[in-house]
Design an enzyme around this catalytic site. Structure first.
Site, PDB file in Angstrom:
ATOM      1  N   HIS A  30       0.875  -1.182   0.000  1.00 19.42           N
ATOM      2  CA  HIS A  30       0.000   0.000   0.000  1.00 19.42           C
ATOM      3  C   HIS A  30       0.911   1.230   0.000  1.00 19.42           C
ATOM      4  CE1 HIS A  30      -3.435   2.420   0.595  1.00 19.42           C
ATOM      5  NE2 HIS A  30      -3.777   2.125   1.827  1.00 19.42           N
TER       6      HIS A  30
ATOM      7  N   HIS B 117      -2.400  -2.040 -10.069  1.00 17.93           N
ATOM      8  CA  HIS B 117      -3.338  -1.470  -9.105  1.00 17.93           C
ATOM      9  C   HIS B 117      -4.603  -2.316  -9.108  1.00 17.93           C
ATOM     10  CE1 HIS B 117      -5.680   1.483  -6.911  1.00 17.93           C
ATOM     11  NE2 HIS B 117      -4.534   2.020  -6.579  1.00 17.93           N
TER      12      HIS B 117
ATOM     13  N   ASP C 213       2.776   5.524  -6.917  1.00 21.80           N
ATOM     14  CA  ASP C 213       4.036   5.386  -6.198  1.00 21.80           C
ATOM     15  C   ASP C 213       5.260   5.279  -7.096  1.00 21.80           C
ATOM     16  OD1 ASP C 213       3.157   5.507  -3.559  1.00 21.80           O
ATOM     17  OD2 ASP C 213       2.344   3.492  -3.718  1.00 21.80           O
TER      18      ASP C 213
HETATM   19  N1  CMC Z   1       4.718  -6.679 -10.874  1.00 23.63           N
HETATM   20  C1  CMC Z   1       4.573  -7.865 -11.504  1.00 23.63           C
HETATM   21  N2  CMC Z   1       3.423  -8.538 -11.613  1.00 23.63           N
HETATM   22  C2  CMC Z   1       2.354  -7.977 -11.040  1.00 23.63           C
HETATM   23  C3  CMC Z   1       2.404  -6.735 -10.373  1.00 23.63           C
HETATM   24  C4  CMC Z   1       3.644  -6.085 -10.311  1.00 23.63           C
HETATM   25  N3  CMC Z   1       3.777  -4.915  -9.703  1.00 23.63           N
HETATM   26  N4  CMC Z   1       1.181  -6.427  -9.898  1.00 23.63           N
HETATM   27  C5  CMC Z   1       0.387  -7.432 -10.259  1.00 23.63           C
HETATM   28  N5  CMC Z   1       1.083  -8.367 -10.948  1.00 23.63           N
HETATM   29  C6  CMC Z   1       0.569  -9.590 -11.567  1.00 23.63           C
HETATM   30  C7  CMC Z   1       0.236 -10.619 -10.514  1.00 23.63           C
HETATM   31  O1  CMC Z   1       1.339 -11.451 -10.247  1.00 23.63           O
HETATM   32  C8  CMC Z   1      -0.911 -11.347 -11.172  1.00 23.63           C
HETATM   33  O2  CMC Z   1      -0.362 -12.192 -12.172  1.00 23.63           O
HETATM   34  P1  CMC Z   1      -1.034 -13.643 -12.472  1.00 23.63           P
HETATM   35  O3  CMC Z   1      -2.409 -13.311 -13.009  1.00 23.63           O
HETATM   36  O4  CMC Z   1      -0.131 -14.275 -13.442  1.00 23.63           O
HETATM   37  O5  CMC Z   1      -1.087 -14.349 -11.148  1.00 23.63           O
HETATM   38  C9  CMC Z   1      -1.669 -10.248 -11.903  1.00 23.63           C
HETATM   39  O6  CMC Z   1      -0.678  -9.246 -12.195  1.00 23.63           O
HETATM   40  C10 CMC Z   1      -2.793  -9.633 -11.096  1.00 23.63           C
HETATM   41  O7  CMC Z   1      -2.266  -9.144  -9.871  1.00 23.63           O
HETATM   42  P2  CMC Z   1      -2.949  -9.242  -8.460  1.00 23.63           P
HETATM   43  O8  CMC Z   1      -1.891  -9.450  -7.425  1.00 23.63           O
HETATM   44  O9  CMC Z   1      -4.084 -10.224  -8.519  1.00 23.63           O
HETATM   45  O10 CMC Z   1      -3.570  -7.787  -8.339  1.00 23.63           O
HETATM   46  P3  CMC Z   1      -4.110  -7.132  -7.027  1.00 23.63           P
HETATM   47  O11 CMC Z   1      -5.204  -6.242  -7.453  1.00 23.63           O
HETATM   48  O12 CMC Z   1      -4.428  -8.149  -5.977  1.00 23.63           O
HETATM   49  O13 CMC Z   1      -2.858  -6.291  -6.503  1.00 23.63           O
HETATM   50  C11 CMC Z   1      -1.339  -4.547  -6.151  1.00 23.63           C
HETATM   51  C12 CMC Z   1      -2.715  -4.927  -6.683  1.00 23.63           C
HETATM   52  C13 CMC Z   1      -1.203  -3.014  -6.175  1.00 23.63           C
HETATM   53  C14 CMC Z   1      -1.203  -5.017  -4.697  1.00 23.63           C
HETATM   54  C15 CMC Z   1      -0.255  -5.210  -7.025  1.00 23.63           C
HETATM   55  O14 CMC Z   1      -0.378  -4.750  -8.359  1.00 23.63           O
HETATM   56  C16 CMC Z   1       1.140  -4.957  -6.498  1.00 23.63           C
HETATM   57  O15 CMC Z   1       1.600  -5.675  -5.619  1.00 23.63           O
HETATM   58  N6  CMC Z   1       1.869  -3.927  -7.050  1.00 23.63           N
HETATM   59  C17 CMC Z   1       3.174  -3.595  -6.540  1.00 23.63           C
HETATM   60  C18 CMC Z   1       3.059  -2.796  -5.247  1.00 23.63           C
HETATM   61  C19 CMC Z   1       2.598  -1.388  -5.486  1.00 23.63           C
HETATM   62  O16 CMC Z   1       3.093  -0.694  -6.373  1.00 23.63           O
HETATM   63  N7  CMC Z   1       1.646  -0.938  -4.645  1.00 23.63           N
HETATM   64  C20 CMC Z   1       1.138   0.423  -4.701  1.00 23.63           C
HETATM   65  C21 CMC Z   1      -0.292   0.483  -5.086  1.00 23.63           C
HETATM   66  S1  CMC Z   1      -0.812   2.146  -5.472  1.00 23.63           S
HETATM   67  C22 CMC Z   1      -0.772   2.965  -3.966  1.00 23.63           C
HETATM   68  C23 CMC Z   1      -1.852   2.540  -3.077  1.00 23.63           C
HETATM   69  O17 CMC Z   1      -3.033   2.727  -3.409  1.00 23.63           O
HETATM   70  O18 CMC Z   1      -1.528   2.045  -1.984  1.00 23.63           O
END
Ligand code: CMC
Length: 443
Positions: A281, A320, A376
């Site tokens: 986050h 996201h 971010d």
């Molecule tokens: N790098 C590589 N792969 C990714 C990333 C990433 N940053 N984010 C998502 N994926 C992949 C993930 O592995 C999954 O792949 P598969 O379908 O093959 O399993 C697919 O994309 C969908 O991801 P998810 O984890 O199901 O998506 P989510 O909605 O649960 O997670 C997130 C959202 C923001 C937690 C995630 O994208 C992430 O961990 N990003 C990196 C951390 C980050 O930058 N966070 C800041 C968010 S913006 C500020 C805020 O609002 O807090």
């Protein structure tokens, strides 16, 4: 009701706006009303095999498709990359408004008149000081305490200084705590930073604007008056605006969830600070900088990207839950980078970030998953230009997010439909085991 909701509630040819569900276990059919594009999870409870069995529930870890409230604070269209506070596009607010006005808008729902703004600015400005015991409390942390830990604890501690805050049913009282919290957050944030630096705490200067005063409490040394470059003040103010709210994100959900027990708002907001601390986050911008530093030079990007695609790690600052397009906040921050670097000189990591973005946006892995830069990805670079250590980045996010948390909390406590947050579970453990006393088990 939004256009999207209106369309999703449109009646079929027979005039029904409902969902017909057939339970194949029993052959029974149920008609569930659709309102605002949702069915009520509680309506599923009537679907059961027999009276002995619990009704049907939804399983939704991480609330990926569950609305927990009605809210009129922030609108996001993740596919189109739209973000609006109280209906106003984020781009216009970032360009023409300031953080205090945006805070007023979020809390009150409308833009202030000249008089209202004057009164609001005055109230916030004259509540920036904290009780001297808060200062002593903050001095009690270890020299290397993480500023987010200090912020979380000191916001929670404010509840002991304002025990009247527990009277959440009184509108004037709620207003008082909201003013206090927005006013004091920069003081607590700046002092968390000064503590880690071993520098004396700087008291608020009520002749300065909200953001100037924050910079003064952070960086003032022996000079009579701290004067920040107006371009930096504007850039930080814009960053606060961009972070001010983001509907039902993890920390806001924490504030609402804890607030649903009817605890005072300081305790609820300190839960929000705790949630924001996590690297998925608010802690992501800190992680972005570490990642960029680790990549080190452009030539290392392809092997790094390969590692991400192989699942070894994530590309921090990308992806996201809601945006499946470029995060509109990231677009604005990218522009703000230019203004800040004009004053401070370019951060060498910018080149790596830009190249990383270019490569990722063309790569099948990221394109297929709709992974774009989020807020971010570039914000850490700006914060670093201000010479903030990475541990402070999330504190800046928390200061910006405070009006949003409070606007959502205010909505929660006035919403008659809200109940104490208490999700269901699917129990997977053992049942009805016979307990054997320790003396027998260990004999
Ligand atoms: N790098 C590589 N792969 C990714 C990333 C990433 N940053 N984010 C998502 N994926 C992949 C993930 O592995 C999954 O792949 P598969 O379908 O093959 O399993 C697919 O994309 C969908 O991801 P998810 O984890 O199901 O998506 P989510 O909605 O649960 O997670 C997130 C959202 C923001 C937690 C995630 O994208 C992430 O961990 N990003 C990196 C951390 C980050 O930058 N966070 C800041 C968010 S913006 C500020 C805020 O609002 O807090």
């Amino acid at each position: 009701m939004t256009d999207v909701q209106a369309a999703s509630d449109a009646a079929d040819s027979s005039g029904k706006t409902s969902l017909t569900v057939r339970d194949n276990r029993t052959g029974n059919e149920y008609d569930l009303p659709i309102v605002d594009g949702t069915v009520r999870a509680a309506d599923l409870g009537q679907i059961r095999v027999d009276e002995e069995q619990p009704g049907l529930a939804v399983y939704d870890p991480g609330f990926v498709n569950t609305a927990s409230c009605r809210s009129a604070v922030t609108y996001i269209d993740g596919d189109k990359g739209i973000l609006e506070y109280r209906g106003y596009p984020i781009e216009q607010l970032a360009e023409h408004s300031n953080f205090l006005e945006v805070a007023y808008l979020l809390i009150n729902g409308t833009l202030p008149s000249k008089q209202e703004y004057g009164a609001w600015e005055h109230e916030i400005t004259f509540h920036t000081f904290v009780h001297e015991n808060v200062k002593r409390f903050m001095h009690g942390f270890r020299y290397d305490a993480h500023p987010m830990g200090m912020l979380m604890a000191s916001v929670g501690a404010l509840s002991t200084f304002y025990p009247d805050a527990r009277n959440i049913g009184d509108a004037d009282n709620r207003h008082m705590q909201i003013v206090r919290m927005i006013a004091k957050m920069p003081t607590l944030g700046a002092w968390s930073y000064r503590h880690a630096q071993g520098k004396p705490f700087v008291y608020p200067d009520n002749e300065l604007s909200y953001t100037e005063n924050f910079l003064s409490m952070l960086f003032k040394m022996s000079e009579k008056k701290f004067e920040a470059d107006p371009r930096l003040v504007k850039a930080l103010d814009v960053l606060f605006i961009l972070h001010a709210d983001h509907e039902q994100n993890c920390s806001t959900n924490a504030v609402r969830s804890v607030g649903s027990s009817q605890v005072d708002p300081y305790s609820a907001v300190s839960a929000g600070v705790a949630a924001l601390f996590g690297p998925l986050h608010g802690g992501a911008n800190e992680a972005v900088l570490r990642m960029l530093r680790r990549i080190g030079k452009k030539e290392n990007i392809p092997s790094f990207i390969e590692g991400v695609k192989n699942g070894n790690e994530k590309l921090m600052g990308f992806g996201h839950r809601v945006y499946k397009n470029y995060d509109p906040r990231a677009q604005i921050i990218k522009k703000a980078c230019d203004d800040v670097f004009e004053v401070t000189g370019v951060n060498p990591l910018l080149e790596i970030a830009q190249e990383l973005e270019k490569i990722a946006l063309e790569d099948e892995y990221f394109v297929k998953r709709k992974l774009y830069p989020n807020v971010d990805f570039y914000s850490g670079l700006i914060y670093e230009a201000f010479q903030f250590p990475p541990e402070m980045f999330t504190v800046l996010f928390a200061i910006g997010r405070t009006p949003g948390w409070l606007a959502q909390w205010l909505e929660l406590v006035q919403d008659k439909e809200q109940k104490i947050a208490r999700p269901k579970q699917i129990y997977t453990g053992d049942r009805t085991l016979d307990f054997v006393p320790a003396a027998q088990r260990w004999a």
